[in-house]
Design an enzyme around this catalytic site. Structure first.
Site, PDB file in Angstrom:
ATOM      1  N   VAL A   1      -8.087   5.045   1.092  1.00  0.00           N
ATOM      2  CA  VAL A   1      -6.618   4.507   1.319  1.00  0.00           C
ATOM      3  C   VAL A   1      -6.467   3.239   0.246  1.00  0.00           C
ATOM      4  CG1 VAL A   1      -5.163   3.021   2.836  1.00  0.00           C
ATOM      5  CG2 VAL A   1      -6.478   4.912   3.680  1.00  0.00           C
TER       6      VAL A   1
ATOM      7  N   ASP B   1       6.619   4.384  10.458  1.00  0.00           N
ATOM      8  CA  ASP B   1       7.204   3.091  11.038  1.00  0.00           C
ATOM      9  C   ASP B   1       7.738   3.128  12.083  1.00  0.00           C
ATOM     10  OD1 ASP B   1       7.855   0.261  10.709  1.00  0.00           O
ATOM     11  OD2 ASP B   1       6.939   0.497   8.737  1.00  0.00           O
TER      12      ASP B   1
ATOM     13  N   TYR C   1      -9.813   2.411   5.752  1.00  0.00           N
ATOM     14  CA  TYR C   1     -10.516   3.527   5.465  1.00  0.00           C
ATOM     15  C   TYR C   1     -10.673   4.012   4.034  1.00  0.00           C
ATOM     16  CZ  TYR C   1      -9.264   5.286  10.530  1.00  0.00           C
ATOM     17  OH  TYR C   1      -9.511   5.167  11.687  1.00  0.00           O
TER      18      TYR C   1
ATOM     19  N   SER D   1       2.860  -6.276   4.705  1.00  0.00           N
ATOM     20  CA  SER D   1       3.767  -5.037   4.661  1.00  0.00           C
ATOM     21  C   SER D   1       4.609  -4.942   3.522  1.00  0.00           C
ATOM     22  CB  SER D   1       4.635  -5.209   5.939  1.00  0.00           C
ATOM     23  OG  SER D   1       3.998  -4.646   7.005  1.00  0.00           O
TER      24      SER D   1
ATOM     25  N   HIS E   1      11.537  -3.269  11.119  1.00  0.00           N
ATOM     26  CA  HIS E   1      10.463  -3.273  10.346  1.00  0.00           C
ATOM     27  C   HIS E   1      10.427  -2.185   9.405  1.00  0.00           C
ATOM     28  CE1 HIS E   1       6.185  -2.876   8.734  1.00  0.00           C
ATOM     29  NE2 HIS E   1       6.191  -4.030   9.022  1.00  0.00           N
TER      30      HIS E   1
ATOM     31  N   ASN F   1      -2.418  -9.495   8.234  1.00  0.00           N
ATOM     32  CA  ASN F   1      -1.805 -10.940   7.831  1.00  0.00           C
ATOM     33  C   ASN F   1      -2.752 -11.788   8.631  1.00  0.00           C
ATOM     34  OD1 ASN F   1       0.083  -9.521   6.393  1.00  0.00           O
ATOM     35  ND2 ASN F   1       1.650  -9.612   8.045  1.00  0.00           N
TER      36      ASN F   1
END
Length: 388
Positions: A181, A39, A178, A228, A77, A166
């Protein structure tokens, strides 16, 4: 991926209530698990400082230029993700869902933008540190290097969790799209999909992502919404499961979370849909399930099906004076009683037959003895006649 709401003060942490954190923490709080946080870095706050590892900074290129456990989170973030995953609640701070897990912050950007090369380098660093789960609440371009780094993480038995996006459309972003994931969508406090949450066939789970109380890198409280935040709660759930079951593979961990998710959008059993995936993450249920039989990642092509991969959970003890058997239980009891009665009847019948057989044998033996005795007497009479 996050969208901010202009709310001056953070509300109560409804996601922790929704996810039954108090009951979850009776099992585990995530101790012993390290979360790789790819991040914007993490600024140490009162509620994250104790759980932060130094990390690394790849925001300028393929080589780390320092640590990510410093006051360099320019957009807050990464700091808010760390709080939601492993906040300790110290002082007036917030609690994360896995408050004893460790955070390995790996910085991949300076301000804005998500360069796939930097992300891939950050991902490789996290892999080398043997983390158990990697959180990627971001979107980037699909490049061979990015895809290869995700595959490398999966091959290292790491659960990769990423935000679905989003935009509110049917296009799940990279790296969430992917194979393998755990792509995460967002719901509100009613369990309804947030309108801004992306959806599609890659969505695996959903989690709280609307009206989420967080803190900025300066420690200022606010509420936010986005996939997130929902990804952070799923990442924390993975940390909890892997803390309680350190011998489970990444695939077994994912299977437990998918199979125990709370269904949404009309799905039942182990069904999934493009809106909720396999459902809303339910860490308490995942911590209570038996060890999955299949060990591979069910989100990968060619993996064993999710169905029948979990053994039945051990039944909870039920006090007979306070419980009434349902229809299925009543039938089972009736069948059991009938089986017992049949077995008892068979046993009695078997004993009766043995008695009859013994009596018949005794009668035959008595008859033979009687005949033998008569014969002996006749022979004795004849002998006496000769002798006299």
């Amino acid at each position: 991926m996050r969208a901010d709401d202009a709310v001056p003060k953070a509300a109560s942490q409804w996601p922790l209530t929704y996810l039954k954190a108090d009951q979850v923490w009776q099992h585990t709080k995530g101790a012993g698990v390290t979360v790789g946080l790819v991040d914007s870095g993490v600024t140490p706050l009162g509620d994250t400082r104790d759980n932060l590892l130094p990390g690394a900074d790849f925001s300028l290129g393929p080589d780390s230029t320092g640590i990510a456990h410093v006051d360099t989170d320019t957009d807050s973030h990464g700091t808010t993700m760390a709080v939601l995953i492993a906040g300790t609640g110290a002082g007036d701070g917030l609690h994360g869902l896995a408050p004893e897990a460790k955070i390995l912050p790996v910085r991949m950007q300076q301000a804005t933008g998500s360069d796939p090369a930097h992300i891939a380098d950050a991902l490789k660093f996290a892999i080398a540190q043997h983390v158990k789960v990697i959180n990627m609440s971001l979107g980037t371009a699909d490049t061979p290097g990015m895809a290869a780094a995700v595959k490398q993480a999966e091959a290292a038995d790491i659960v990769v969790v990423a935000a679905a996006g989003n935009a509110g459309n049917g296009h799940v972003i990279i790296p969430a799209a992917y194979p393998g994931v755990v792509a995460v969508g967002a719901i509100d406090a009613t369990g309804t999909r947030w309108s801004g949450s992306d959806y599609g066939p890659q969505v695996a789970l959903t989690a709280p992502g609307v009206g989420i109380p967080v803190e900025t890198a300066s420690g200022v409280p606010k509420t936010v919404k986005g996939t997130s935040e929902s990804s952070a709660y799923v990442t924390a759930s993975v940390a909890l499961v892997r803390a309680m079951h350190p011998d489970w593979t990444a695939g077994q961990t994912i299977r437990a979370l998918l199979a125990t998710a709370t269904k949404g959008g009309g799905a039942t059993g182990l069904q999934r849909n493009d809106t909720y995936g396999y459902g809303i993450v339910n860490p308490l249920a995942a911590l209570s399930v038996g060890t999955p039989v299949a060990k591979d990642n069910p989100l990968m092509s060619g993996a064993a099906p999710l169905a029948a991969s979990l053994p039945a959970a051990a039944p909870s003890p039920v006090h007979p004076a306070t419980s009434t058997p349902g229809p299925m239980a009543t039938k089972a009891l009736k069948d059991s009683s009938q089986a017992a009665a049949t077995a008892k009847t068979g046993l009695v019948s078997s004993r009766r037959n043995k008695i009859f057989a013994a009596c018949a044998g005794a009668a035959v033996l008595a008859l033979l003895l009687l005949l033998l005795n008569g014969s002996l007497k006749r022979r004795a009479l004849r002998k006496n006649r000769v002798w006299h």
